[in-house]
Design a protein around this motif. Structure first.
Motif, PDB file in Angstrom:
ATOM      1  N   GLN A 146       0.636  -1.264   0.096  1.00 38.48           N
ATOM      2  CA  GLN A 146      -0.093   0.204  -0.117  1.00 38.48           C
ATOM      3  C   GLN A 146       0.899   1.409   0.160  1.00 38.48           C
ATOM      4  N   SER A 147       1.825   1.227   0.756  1.00 36.98           N
ATOM      5  CA  SER A 147       2.838   2.470   1.040  1.00 36.98           C
ATOM      6  C   SER A 147       4.066   2.205   1.114  1.00 36.98           C
TER       7      SER A 147
ATOM      8  N   SER B   7      -2.103   0.781   5.880  1.00 36.49           N
ATOM      9  CA  SER B   7      -2.262   1.363   4.618  1.00 36.49           C
ATOM     10  C   SER B   7      -1.280   2.675   4.294  1.00 36.49           C
ATOM     11  N   GLY B   8      -0.659   3.149   5.501  1.00 39.95           N
ATOM     12  CA  GLY B   8       0.247   4.251   5.206  1.00 39.95           C
ATOM     13  C   GLY B   8       1.395   3.888   6.130  1.00 39.95           C
TER      14      GLY B   8
ATOM     15  N   ALA C 210      -0.252   3.880   9.683  1.00 42.25           N
ATOM     16  CA  ALA C 210      -1.608   4.209   9.494  1.00 42.25           C
ATOM     17  C   ALA C 210      -2.158   2.557   9.463  1.00 42.25           C
ATOM     18  N   ASP C 211      -2.869   2.271  10.631  1.00 38.29           N
ATOM     19  CA  ASP C 211      -3.128   0.903  10.641  1.00 38.29           C
ATOM     20  C   ASP C 211      -4.727   1.108  10.327  1.00 38.29           C
ATOM     21  N   ASN C 212      -4.882   1.048   9.017  1.00 44.57           N
ATOM     22  CA  ASN C 212      -6.368   1.367   8.567  1.00 44.57           C
ATOM     23  C   ASN C 212      -7.535   0.579   9.243  1.00 44.57           C
ATOM     24  N   ASP C 213      -7.597  -0.728   9.271  1.00 46.48           N
ATOM     25  CA  ASP C 213      -8.723  -1.261   9.651  1.00 46.48           C
ATOM     26  C   ASP C 213      -8.878  -1.308  11.223  1.00 46.48           C
ATOM     27  N   ASN C 214      -7.562  -0.993  11.883  1.00 46.32           N
ATOM     28  CA  ASN C 214      -7.587  -0.981  13.482  1.00 46.32           C
ATOM     29  C   ASN C 214      -7.807   0.397  14.064  1.00 46.32           C
ATOM     30  N   GLN C 215      -8.055   1.329  12.860  1.00 46.55           N
ATOM     31  CA  GLN C 215      -8.507   2.712  13.579  1.00 46.55           C
ATOM     32  C   GLN C 215      -7.400   3.349  14.532  1.00 46.55           C
TER      33      GLN C 215
ATOM     34  N   VAL D 289       7.903  -1.120   3.700  1.00 48.90           N
ATOM     35  CA  VAL D 289       6.504  -1.306   3.078  1.00 48.90           C
ATOM     36  C   VAL D 289       5.311  -1.522   3.860  1.00 48.90           C
ATOM     37  N   ALA D 290       4.318  -0.981   3.902  1.00 50.57           N
ATOM     38  CA  ALA D 290       3.123  -1.282   4.549  1.00 50.57           C
ATOM     39  C   ALA D 290       2.356  -2.357   3.324  1.00 50.57           C
TER      40      ALA D 290
END
Length: 398
Positions: free
Chosen positions: A263-264, A318-319, A331-336, A275-276
């Protein structure tokens, strides 16, 4: 390109509607990305059920995450709705801000995905549109509003203020000068593939992330090719790691390594890349020689556990960015949540609480996010977060 099938199962439990979402990857035949479809569906669910909606499941870690005393605030945008308004602070509007970077003067630049524009946020919170016109999709090079994007996600800045953008839906890499002049650096709009080559002869497949090293080489997380690409200052594109069309979890050198929708990407001062690796739920490291290893997380082990190396868990990171002392932030997207990784590989939770969604400003675990998509760091150690589904840009102070 992916055709994504989504199955939604509604169940009534204790007077609450609990939603189970299964996203199944099939063949790549249309620009319908797993990440974007998942995020947009989550946005609809959040809008429909409101901020009171509860997480589907508790964090997998039995112990609470470790949070530092870092304060979170909104510097631009408002959670009340999407838009393209240029203004100051909460009066500005974004529509799916997906990528962020910061220049040497402290200006934050935002890849505003759904508006198809690149936005600028000054240190005072004044938001303007640097390039593109809201909702005007295309691939035209040009100055300011005359330029067109199809769906920008990744963005990075060099030392003299040039920006580089992963124009994901066009499958090209763009360059924007400080004056707002947009050109296409590599790839050809609408031509999808994995070919290495010079400039327009190179091909990408939905690239999400971009970063620069200290010598001016640009690296691309070529998401749906499952590869990491390198672009020299002369515009020569090569594949550094991974094999196009082969997803997996293998560590190794060059083409022997495998990724699953990276992702990033970010570079450190020594030229190592981080890399994420989104669907592997891991953070990978790539040496300048192209040797890939797993720095944190275990492939396929979703969760929110803090810990060292493979003991830590992520949920669709994702970031990723790095500060001047070598700490990584994810940025741990789904963990918020926003996570921190020390140079020794120790993972902690810096802000937010796993699976708790919202828009609350606050310190550490008291803060809330709604699908944080990307993160960047300035010279003073402040972090800026593209809080995608809240349609805001957030700031985390050290």
């Amino acid at each position: 390109m992916e055709l994504v099938a989504i199955a939604v199962d509604f169940k009534i439990i204790s007077s609450h509607l609990v939603i189970g979402i299964t996203v199944v990857r099939t063949i790549r035949i249309t620009w319908n990305y797993r990440r974007l479809v998942t995020i947009l569906l989550c946005c609809w669910l959040n809008a429909y059920f409101g901020a009171s909606a509860q997480p589907v499941s508790p964090p997998t870690s039995s112990s609470p995450p470790t949070s530092s005393a870092s304060a979170l605030t909104i510097i631009a945008g408002d959670t009340s709705g999407a838009g393209a308004v240029d203004a100051t602070g909460a009066n500005a509007r974004f529509s799916r801000p997906s990528g962020v970077t910061v220049d040497a003067n402290g200006n934050v630049y935002v890849a505003d995905y759904k508006n198809r524009t690149i936005r600028k946020v000054t240190p005072a919170g004044v938001v303007t549109t640097l390039a593109g016109t809201a909702l005007a999709s295309g691939s035209a090079d040009g100055s300011g509003a005359a330029a067109q994007f199809q769906g920008p996600i990744g963005i990075t800045a060099d030392a003299v203020g040039n920006l580089y953008v992963a124009d994901t839906d066009n499958s090209i890499i763009r360059k924007i000068t400080p004056a707002g002049v947009v050109t296409t650096l590599a790839g050809t709009a609408g031509v999808i593939g994995s070919a290495d080559g010079n400039g327009a002869a190179a091909q990408f497949r939905g690239p999400f992330g971009v970063t620069l090293d200290g010598t001016g080489n640009l690296y691309v997380a070529d998401t749906f090719n499952d590869t990491i690409r390198k672009i020299t200052p002369a515009g020569v594109v090569t594949t550094l790691a991974g094999t196009a069309g082969t997803s997996g979890t293998a560590d190794g050198a060059g083409a022997a390594a495998q990724f699953n929708e990276p992702q990033s990407i970010v570079a450190d001062a020594a030229g190592n890349l981080y890399v994420a690796d989104g669907l592997n739920h891991t953070i990978r490291k790539i040496t300048p020689a192209g040797v890939v290893s797993t720095l944190a997380g275990t492939a396929g082990a979703l969760g929110s556990a803090d810990g060292v190396g493979v003991a830590a868990q992520f949920r669709f990171p994702s970031g990723i960015t790095i500060d001047r002392t070598g700490n990584l932030y994810v940025a741990d997207n789904d963990n918020q949540t926003i996570r921190k990784i020390t140079p020794a590989g120790v993972v902690t939770t810096l802000a937010g609480t796993p699976l708790l969604v919202g828009s609350t400003d606050g310190i550490g675990a008291a803060a809330r996010f709604r699908s944080p998509a990307d993160v960047t760091a300035d010279a003073a150690g402040n972090l800026y977060v593209a809080d995608l589904s809240n349609r805001t840009i957030r700031k985390i102070t050290p």
